[in-house]
Design an enzyme around this catalytic site. Structure first.
Site, PDB file in Angstrom:
ATOM      1  N   GLN A 169       9.972  42.254  66.183  1.00 26.65           N
ATOM      2  CA  GLN A 169       9.068  43.370  65.906  1.00 26.65           C
ATOM      3  C   GLN A 169       8.889  43.564  64.404  1.00 26.65           C
ATOM      4  O   GLN A 169       9.711  43.084  63.616  1.00 26.65           O
ATOM      5  CB  GLN A 169       9.569  44.638  66.598  1.00 26.65           C
ATOM      6  CG  GLN A 169      10.872  45.170  66.048  1.00 26.65           C
ATOM      7  CD  GLN A 169      11.318  46.408  66.819  1.00 26.65           C
ATOM      8  OE1 GLN A 169      11.857  46.301  67.908  1.00 26.65           O
ATOM      9  NE2 GLN A 169      11.099  47.567  66.248  1.00 26.65           N
TER      10      GLN A 169
ATOM     11  N   GLY B  43       8.954  44.654  60.638  1.00 25.61           N
ATOM     12  CA  GLY B  43       9.953  45.323  59.816  1.00 25.61           C
ATOM     13  C   GLY B  43      11.375  44.858  60.032  1.00 25.61           C
ATOM     14  O   GLY B  43      12.303  45.388  59.423  1.00 25.61           O
TER      15      GLY B  43
ATOM     16  N   GLU C 295      11.275  75.286  72.732  1.00 31.49           N
ATOM     17  CA  GLU C 295      12.274  74.330  72.229  1.00 31.49           C
ATOM     18  C   GLU C 295      13.622  74.585  72.882  1.00 31.49           C
ATOM     19  O   GLU C 295      14.373  73.647  73.183  1.00 31.49           O
ATOM     20  CB  GLU C 295      12.395  74.421  70.707  1.00 31.49           C
ATOM     21  CG  GLU C 295      11.142  74.008  69.938  1.00 31.49           C
ATOM     22  CD  GLU C 295      10.585  72.667  70.365  1.00 31.49           C
ATOM     23  OE1 GLU C 295      11.371  71.767  70.745  1.00 31.49           O
ATOM     24  OE2 GLU C 295       9.351  72.508  70.335  1.00 31.49           O
TER      25      GLU C 295
ATOM     26  N   ASP D 141       4.584  66.380  75.342  1.00 27.72           N
ATOM     27  CA  ASP D 141       5.653  66.313  76.342  1.00 27.72           C
ATOM     28  C   ASP D 141       5.129  65.651  77.607  1.00 27.72           C
ATOM     29  O   ASP D 141       5.774  64.778  78.183  1.00 27.72           O
ATOM     30  CB  ASP D 141       6.131  67.718  76.729  1.00 27.72           C
ATOM     31  CG  ASP D 141       6.815  68.429  75.576  1.00 27.72           C
ATOM     32  OD1 ASP D 141       7.234  67.739  74.635  1.00 27.72           O
ATOM     33  OD2 ASP D 141       6.923  69.665  75.630  1.00 27.72           O
TER      34      ASP D 141
END
Ligand code: ADP
Ligand code: MG
Ligand code: ZN
Length: 637
Positions: free
Chosen positions: A214, A216, A436, A511
């Site tokens: 992948q 990087g 949260e 979400d």
């Protein structure tokens, strides 16, 4: 159609030239110092005996007055030179000529003076041609590569030959945490340095080595390290550079590159981002530039086939997408050696952090081991970025050393986003705290869920608040219970809003995206639904537009299963939060007071003794990223 690199610059160049030409043409004086007078005035001047000479062609008349005459256009100065236009309805025998003769005016038949000087005429006539020729020469030069010069350089390779003494050279010491890949490449270096050692045993030296992994993870870095370590010429080129605007150039560049490399053997050719040309041939997906790519690819294959193995040239290539490469590239005798560069594990991350903090003054409280443990899923490039951000934060504080807090703030900034200065209303803040809180409490309650590391109601990026969970140690696979727990947790924000306020907001958008993605993968890719069974029924997203090959009935079944999973998880989220309402209230209250809670504080606020038990899980493989459950801001402008 893929735009050739630098194509935009070329367009700007042409536009600039055209603009110059246009400006120039409009600046060429159109007859300065010659005034235009009406025909009647001209006749009057003839009567007044004020005309010295005239020239005429058709109905255009030019001439010279004896004395300056004021033009009608008052902005111009009086002049003696004039022009006028004889109206078509004036009788052709209107005795103008005889009148002119009686007044003693010189009448001649010189060509009309168009007011331009000779050089301007030349430019106007030849300018466009010169311009075209210029454009062609420019295009040819560009295609030929900088320094190649003129048309002769059209098909020359643009590969950069690596010069070991230029600047600091990269060595294997700069590469950390990807040991398997590094070992393989060290072997390649050894082939080149001591070929006889291998030949005497009858071993074939590989022709091509393909690095995949992948983005990087350090593929390009590894190749540069090979260049720095092997004392052999190193030709590096990015695959996209093969394909430029002039058709047919790619293939000849490849030929040139291989010729150069063979002449300099033993040597290494490095082709970065090979997928740019090495994609599956014949796929209907690409339109323009397709043949060019194919020709270039064919040429590479031909060149590699042409190796007898005694040239001492090794072709290194890198790709982020080994799955899309043409299978011909992967046949034995070509890129027969494949090295996968995996994302680093905890120890690897620690070593990479060590490499990148070599020149960073660290305070005593910095614990790279702990930092490595809290950054699962990050690859080399991410870690370098983390170190750099931390150093920037420390510099901003005016500190002489980088402290542990800088690293954690930098990490927060990277995974959670930069804080935003918007003021929320009291109700909005409270709702965010409950949202949260819902994520966090479920994250603490669900067995085996990743520990909650941070809960915050500081707006960042698009999010109004955020709950951050990450595993105790690196995870390579997930079981059903964990995934269901994760869906339940992600639905916790929405569930809390519904329980506390009896209404919901738009804040759960991301979400829900996350939930849908996990549930669909469970059903369609991971065989976790009994109804569907152990088959893959979701089309590969890498090939959009391709039919998933499912019957209508299967598709309906997938939908039903996804819904069932999500509904069950939502019910669980609601009932868990109802039963643990006191935990939710406690956490929300603390959040409203302190805005951001660390792991320990969050667990205490929710009424837990200490952090949850570390969840160690058997390895399998999939989902990489730690979960971040933000509460989205309503579409902000
Ligand atoms: P890739 O080519 O795989 O996309 P790069 O080699 O371009 O990744 O990596 C970008 C940068 O990230 C490197 O220049 C280096 O600074 C850092 N980096 C990546 N992987 C490593 C590693 N394993 N060790 C040290 N630094 C790394
Ligand atoms: Mg790269
Ligand atoms: Zn949320």
């Amino acid at each position: 159609m893929p735009r050739p690199p630098g194509g935009r610059r070329f367009l700007y160049f042409v536009a600039a030239i055209l603009a110059l030409n246009f400006l120039f043409a409009s600046f060429v004086p159109s007859d300065p110092g010659r005034i235009s007078v009406p025909y009647t005035q001209f006749l009057a001047e003839v009567d007044k005996n004020n005309v010295k000479e005239v020239t005429s062609k058709g109905d255009d008349i030019q001439g010279v007055f004896k004395q300056k005459v004021d033009p009608q256009d008052s902005k111009k100065d009086p002049e003696t030179k004039f022009k006028t236009f004889r109206p078509a309805f004036a009788p052709s025998n209107d005795e103008l000529l005889s009148e002119l003769r009686t007044k003693g005016v010189t009448v001649n038949a010189k060509p009309l003076d168009n007011g331009r000087s000779l050089w301007a005429d030349v430019l106007l006539f030849f300018g466009p041609t010169l311009l075209l020729v210029g454009i062609f020469v420019f295009a040819a030069r560009r295609a030929g590569g900088a320094g190649a010069g003129g048309l002769g350089g059209l098909g020359r390779s643009r590969a950069k030959r690596y010069e070991p003494d230029k600047g600091a050279r990269t060595t294997f010491a700069d590469v950390a945490g990807i040991d398997e890949a590094e070992d393989e490449l060290e072997e390649v270096v050894d082939f080149l340095k001591n070929p006889d050692k291998y030949r005497s045993l009858g071993a074939m030296i590989p022709k091509g080595v393909l690095l995949s992994g992948q983005p990087g993870t350090g593929k390009t870095l590894l190749a540069r390290a090979v260049a720095g370590e092997a004392d052999v010429p190193f030709f590096s080129i990015s695959a996209s550079e093969f394909i430029e605007m002039v058709v047919g150039v790619g293939a000849s560049r490849v030929r040139d590159l291989f010729t150069q490399a063979k002449a300099a053997a033993p040597s290494i050719i490095f082709i970065d981002e090979l997928d740019a040309i090495g994609r599956q041939r014949g796929g209907g997906a690409s339109l323009g530039g397709h043949d060019e790519r194919e020709q270039t690819l064919n040429q590479i294959l031909t060149e590699m086939d042409g190796f007898t193995g005694s040239e001492g040239v090794i072709v290194l290539a890198s790709t982020n997408r080994p799955d899309v490469l043409d299978s011909a590239l992967l046949r034995p005798g070509r890129f027969d050696r494949r090295v996968t560069v995996n994302p680093p594990d905890v120890d690897g991350r620690e070593k990479i952090l060590q490499v990148h903090t070599r020149s960073v003054p660290l305070a005593d409280d910095v614990d790279l081991k702990a930092l490595a443990a809290t950054t699962p899923g990050m690859v080399g490039a991410d870690l370098r970025n983390l170190v750099n951000e931390a150093a920037l934060l420390a510099a901003k504080r005016g500190a002489a050393e980088v402290h542990s807090a800088d690293f954690y703030n930098a990490f927060e900034k990277i995974v959670l986003g930069t804080e935003r200065r918007i003021t929320l209303s009291r109700e909005e803040r409270e709702r965010t705290a409950y949202h949260e809180g819902g994520h966090a409490v479920l994250g603490m309650l669900e067995p085996g869920a990743d520990p909650v590391r941070k809960v915050s109601i500081v707006p960042r990026g698009r999010a109004l608040g955020v709950t951050f969970q990450s595993p105790e140690s690196d995870r390579y696979g997930y079981d059903t219970a964990y995934l269901l727990g994760r869906i339940t947790g992600a639905l916790g924000g929405r569930a809390a809003e519904e329980i506390v306020y009896g209404s919901v907001t738009t804040g759960a958008e991301s979400d829900l995206q996350q939930v849908t993605q996990i549930a669909r993968s469970m059903v369609g890719r991971w065989g976790m639904s009994d109804e569907i069974g152990l088959v893959t029924v979701i089309a590969d997203e890498q090939y959009p537009g391709q039919s998933d090959g499912n019957s209508e009935a299967t598709r309906e079944l997938i939908d039903r299963e996804v819904r069932r999973i999500v509904d069950e998880c939502y019910d669980r989220a609601v009932s868990q939060l109802r039963e643990n309402r006191w935990r939710l209230d406690g956490l929300a209250k603390q959040l409203l007071e302190r805005e951001t809670l660390d792991e320990g504080d969050a667990y205490r606020a929710a009424g837990f003794e200490r952090g949850a038990a570390p969840g160690d899980r058997p390895p399998h493989g999939m989902l990489k990223e730690p979960s971040v459950s933000p509460r989205d801001a309503e579409q902000q402008s």
